[in-house]
Design a protein around this motif. Sequence first.
Motif, PDB file in Angstrom:
ATOM      1  N   MET A   1       5.933  -1.798  -4.351  1.00  0.00           N
ATOM      2  CA  MET A   1       4.741  -0.849  -4.180  1.00  0.00           C
ATOM      3  C   MET A   1       5.426   0.084  -3.067  1.00  0.00           C
ATOM      4  O   MET A   1       5.896  -0.189  -2.107  1.00  0.00           O
ATOM      5  CB  MET A   1       3.802  -1.999  -3.785  1.00  0.00           C
ATOM      6  N   SER A   2       4.983   1.349  -3.264  1.00  0.00           N
ATOM      7  CA  SER A   2       5.261   2.424  -2.000  1.00  0.00           C
ATOM      8  C   SER A   2       4.472   2.143  -0.970  1.00  0.00           C
ATOM      9  O   SER A   2       3.602   1.372  -0.883  1.00  0.00           O
ATOM     10  CB  SER A   2       4.977   3.709  -2.615  1.00  0.00           C
ATOM     11  N   ASP A   3       5.035   2.718   0.265  1.00  0.00           N
ATOM     12  CA  ASP A   3       4.391   2.469   1.530  1.00  0.00           C
ATOM     13  C   ASP A   3       3.092   3.464   1.688  1.00  0.00           C
ATOM     14  O   ASP A   3       1.928   2.749   2.134  1.00  0.00           O
ATOM     15  CB  ASP A   3       5.062   2.961   2.625  1.00  0.00           C
ATOM     16  N   GLN A   4       2.629   4.336   0.934  1.00  0.00           N
ATOM     17  CA  GLN A   4       1.553   5.113   0.814  1.00  0.00           C
ATOM     18  C   GLN A   4       1.212   5.092  -0.381  1.00  0.00           C
ATOM     19  O   GLN A   4       1.610   5.518  -1.350  1.00  0.00           O
ATOM     20  CB  GLN A   4       1.507   6.448   1.457  1.00  0.00           C
ATOM     21  N   ILE A   5      -0.198   4.936  -0.648  1.00  0.00           N
ATOM     22  CA  ILE A   5      -0.979   5.165  -2.020  1.00  0.00           C
ATOM     23  C   ILE A   5      -1.856   6.281  -1.891  1.00  0.00           C
ATOM     24  O   ILE A   5      -2.868   6.128  -0.896  1.00  0.00           O
ATOM     25  CB  ILE A   5      -1.785   3.656  -2.363  1.00  0.00           C
ATOM     26  N   THR A   6      -2.068   7.094  -2.611  1.00  0.00           N
ATOM     27  CA  THR A   6      -3.104   8.100  -2.881  1.00  0.00           C
ATOM     28  C   THR A   6      -4.226   7.635  -3.726  1.00  0.00           C
ATOM     29  O   THR A   6      -4.085   7.635  -4.924  1.00  0.00           O
ATOM     30  CB  THR A   6      -2.310   9.508  -3.459  1.00  0.00           C
ATOM     31  N   PRO A   7      -5.213   7.003  -3.101  1.00  0.00           N
ATOM     32  CA  PRO A   7      -6.304   6.603  -3.965  1.00  0.00           C
ATOM     33  C   PRO A   7      -6.952   7.395  -5.021  1.00  0.00           C
ATOM     34  O   PRO A   7      -6.943   8.866  -4.887  1.00  0.00           O
ATOM     35  CB  PRO A   7      -7.410   6.156  -2.730  1.00  0.00           C
ATOM     36  N   VAL A   8      -7.605   6.752  -6.066  1.00  0.00           N
ATOM     37  CA  VAL A   8      -7.932   7.334  -7.228  1.00  0.00           C
ATOM     38  C   VAL A   8      -9.466   6.466  -7.278  1.00  0.00           C
ATOM     39  O   VAL A   8      -9.253   5.097  -7.389  1.00  0.00           O
ATOM     40  CB  VAL A   8      -7.383   7.178  -8.588  1.00  0.00           C
ATOM     41  N   ILE A   9     -10.404   7.156  -7.056  1.00  0.00           N
ATOM     42  CA  ILE A   9     -11.738   6.159  -6.917  1.00  0.00           C
ATOM     43  C   ILE A   9     -12.396   6.229  -8.270  1.00  0.00           C
ATOM     44  O   ILE A   9     -12.744   7.001  -8.710  1.00  0.00           O
ATOM     45  CB  ILE A   9     -12.681   6.847  -5.870  1.00  0.00           C
ATOM     46  N   GLY A  10     -12.537   4.878  -8.746  1.00  0.00           N
ATOM     47  CA  GLY A  10     -13.187   4.558  -9.789  1.00  0.00           C
ATOM     48  C   GLY A  10     -14.546   4.205  -9.514  1.00  0.00           C
ATOM     49  O   GLY A  10     -14.861   3.492  -8.712  1.00  0.00           O
ATOM     50  N   LEU A  11     -15.375   4.799 -10.452  1.00  0.00           N
ATOM     51  CA  LEU A  11     -16.910   4.565 -10.136  1.00  0.00           C
ATOM     52  C   LEU A  11     -17.719   4.082 -11.598  1.00  0.00           C
ATOM     53  O   LEU A  11     -17.438   4.928 -12.398  1.00  0.00           O
ATOM     54  CB  LEU A  11     -17.935   5.755  -9.810  1.00  0.00           C
ATOM     55  N   ILE A  12     -18.287   2.829 -11.464  1.00  0.00           N
ATOM     56  CA  ILE A  12     -18.893   2.233 -12.625  1.00  0.00           C
ATOM     57  C   ILE A  12     -20.138   2.373 -12.478  1.00  0.00           C
ATOM     58  O   ILE A  12     -20.867   1.918 -11.333  1.00  0.00           O
ATOM     59  CB  ILE A  12     -18.646   0.933 -12.992  1.00  0.00           C
ATOM     60  N   GLY A  13     -20.979   3.014 -13.111  1.00  0.00           N
ATOM     61  CA  GLY A  13     -22.325   3.350 -12.969  1.00  0.00           C
ATOM     62  C   GLY A  13     -23.205   2.288 -13.735  1.00  0.00           C
ATOM     63  O   GLY A  13     -23.299   2.226 -15.108  1.00  0.00           O
ATOM     64  N   GLY A  14     -24.370   1.708 -13.214  1.00  0.00           N
ATOM     65  CA  GLY A  14     -25.226   0.781 -14.157  1.00  0.00           C
ATOM     66  C   GLY A  14     -26.542   1.511 -14.558  1.00  0.00           C
ATOM     67  O   GLY A  14     -26.572   2.900 -14.618  1.00  0.00           O
ATOM     68  N   SER A  15     -27.626   0.874 -14.568  1.00  0.00           N
ATOM     69  CA  SER A  15     -28.774   1.372 -15.329  1.00  0.00           C
ATOM     70  C   SER A  15     -29.231   2.375 -14.332  1.00  0.00           C
ATOM     71  O   SER A  15     -29.452   2.536 -13.160  1.00  0.00           O
ATOM     72  CB  SER A  15     -29.898   0.314 -15.314  1.00  0.00           C
ATOM     73  N   GLY A 251     -10.624   8.731   0.366  1.00  0.00           N
ATOM     74  CA  GLY A 251      -9.720   9.207  -0.577  1.00  0.00           C
ATOM     75  C   GLY A 251      -8.487   9.568   0.476  1.00  0.00           C
ATOM     76  O   GLY A 251      -7.419  10.160  -0.392  1.00  0.00           O
ATOM     77  N   GLN A 252      -8.344   9.245   1.646  1.00  0.00           N
ATOM     78  CA  GLN A 252      -7.105   9.427   2.449  1.00  0.00           C
ATOM     79  C   GLN A 252      -5.983   8.511   1.865  1.00  0.00           C
ATOM     80  O   GLN A 252      -6.304   7.445   1.529  1.00  0.00           O
ATOM     81  CB  GLN A 252      -7.279   9.331   3.726  1.00  0.00           C
ATOM     82  N   PRO A 253      -4.803   9.064   1.719  1.00  0.00           N
ATOM     83  CA  PRO A 253      -3.664   8.045   1.596  1.00  0.00           C
ATOM     84  C   PRO A 253      -3.677   6.737   2.664  1.00  0.00           C
ATOM     85  O   PRO A 253      -4.173   6.999   3.640  1.00  0.00           O
ATOM     86  CB  PRO A 253      -2.340   9.243   1.765  1.00  0.00           C
ATOM     87  N   ARG A 254      -3.512   5.789   1.936  1.00  0.00           N
ATOM     88  CA  ARG A 254      -3.389   4.402   2.478  1.00  0.00           C
ATOM     89  C   ARG A 254      -2.288   3.646   2.363  1.00  0.00           C
ATOM     90  O   ARG A 254      -1.424   3.824   1.356  1.00  0.00           O
ATOM     91  CB  ARG A 254      -4.758   3.610   2.520  1.00  0.00           C
ATOM     92  N   GLY A 255      -2.092   2.589   3.133  1.00  0.00           N
ATOM     93  CA  GLY A 255      -1.070   1.412   2.790  1.00  0.00           C
ATOM     94  C   GLY A 255      -1.862   0.562   1.926  1.00  0.00           C
ATOM     95  O   GLY A 255      -2.790   0.373   1.375  1.00  0.00           O
ATOM     96  N   ALA A 256      -1.013  -0.710   1.883  1.00  0.00           N
ATOM     97  CA  ALA A 256      -1.561  -1.745   0.916  1.00  0.00           C
ATOM     98  C   ALA A 256      -2.891  -2.369   1.381  1.00  0.00           C
ATOM     99  O   ALA A 256      -3.198  -2.301   2.515  1.00  0.00           O
ATOM    100  CB  ALA A 256      -0.579  -2.908   1.030  1.00  0.00           C
ATOM    101  N   CYS A 257      -3.721  -2.903   0.590  1.00  0.00           N
ATOM    102  CA  CYS A 257      -4.995  -3.376   1.019  1.00  0.00           C
ATOM    103  C   CYS A 257      -4.716  -4.697   1.795  1.00  0.00           C
ATOM    104  O   CYS A 257      -4.295  -5.449   1.587  1.00  0.00           O
ATOM    105  CB  CYS A 257      -5.623  -3.891  -0.471  1.00  0.00           C
ATOM    106  N   PRO A 258      -5.508  -4.405   2.974  1.00  0.00           N
ATOM    107  CA  PRO A 258      -5.284  -5.610   4.064  1.00  0.00           C
ATOM    108  C   PRO A 258      -5.882  -7.068   3.649  1.00  0.00           C
ATOM    109  O   PRO A 258      -5.259  -8.187   3.807  1.00  0.00           O
ATOM    110  CB  PRO A 258      -6.188  -5.082   5.189  1.00  0.00           C
ATOM    111  N   ALA A 259      -6.673  -6.769   2.513  1.00  0.00           N
ATOM    112  CA  ALA A 259      -7.201  -8.111   1.861  1.00  0.00           C
ATOM    113  C   ALA A 259      -6.274  -8.720   0.757  1.00  0.00           C
ATOM    114  O   ALA A 259      -6.721  -9.707   0.230  1.00  0.00           O
ATOM    115  CB  ALA A 259      -8.671  -8.015   1.519  1.00  0.00           C
ATOM    116  N   GLY A 260      -5.325  -7.982   0.359  1.00  0.00           N
ATOM    117  CA  GLY A 260      -4.498  -8.333  -0.616  1.00  0.00           C
ATOM    118  C   GLY A 260      -4.812  -8.103  -2.214  1.00  0.00           C
ATOM    119  O   GLY A 260      -4.305  -8.551  -3.013  1.00  0.00           O
ATOM    120  N   CYS A 261      -5.960  -7.445  -2.465  1.00  0.00           N
ATOM    121  CA  CYS A 261      -6.704  -7.337  -3.675  1.00  0.00           C
ATOM    122  C   CYS A 261      -5.492  -6.722  -4.641  1.00  0.00           C
ATOM    123  O   CYS A 261      -5.366  -6.876  -5.813  1.00  0.00           O
ATOM    124  CB  CYS A 261      -7.713  -5.955  -3.715  1.00  0.00           C
TER     125      CYS A 261
END
Length: 295
Positions: A1-15, A251-261
């Motif tokens: 895993m690279s040090d920096q991740i460029t996020p892509v935001i997934g959105l799931i819309g309900g009713s 949306g800003q570049p980030r490191g690994a998820c602190p929660a480990g997801c």
Amino acid sequence: MSDQITPVIGLIGGSGLYDIEGLEDRRWERVESPWGEPSDELLFGTLAGVRCVFLPRHGRGHRVPPSELNYRANIDAMKRAGCTEILSLSAVGSLNGDLPPGTFVIVDQFIDRTFARKKSFFETGCVAHVSMAHPLCPRLGDALEAAARDVGLKYKRGGTYLVMEGPQFSTKAESELYRAWGCDVIGMTNMPEAKLAREAELCYATVAMVTDYDCWHPDHDHVTVDAVVKVLLENAGRAKDLVRAVVPMLGQPRGACPAGCDRALDAAIVTPPEKRDPALVAKLDAVAGRVLRAA
């Protein structure tokens, strides 16, 4: 895993949420999945310069009921589309007198009462067990809370979402039981979606949008369909405001998820490489390729 991740935001819309306005360079695109057909094409675009992917959970026109949603195909398609995190926007009923219609709940726990759905990508031939002790990503929850505050939403941080099978609503006895368990809201769609997102190593958060009180409430029988639809549409408009506020934060570049997801599979797969079913491993290329390729 690279040090920096460029996020892509997934959105799931309900009713009530079948599109996201304001996306630039938008295009609907079919994403193939070895797990079957997703609910609809995915809507790709950018919001404030951040790449986003939107999926209407029930399909445009609300064609697919909760029990017939292909949750595995939906999550797999989002992962194949490059999503690194998923924000789930879901209509719910309230089990808590302090959460009236129009309230947004940034959920932190689930109780899964569904029984007729495929709940894992991992089957005979490749077994894995991920942790669901803390099923929602707190980093996403922090951003959602900040965004909700910024746009003036009536919201609650933290709450338990009881996921029922449906498509029928609860009996009054069931509704009272779920209240006795300490549940806050009730809906039909976020399980196994959250479990599959964890298996796919995606950060996941739920915003539960209250449309009405569940049938425990003494005024429930007097609520009209028109009143519920009115709140549903109002919530959908507020949800779009929330999305416009939270996406730039995430949306800003980030490191690994602190929660480990994003490392949920590190110690989850128990089937040794020589015993794994090659056909199943091939289907797992998107959701589990990071760890399977390393084996």
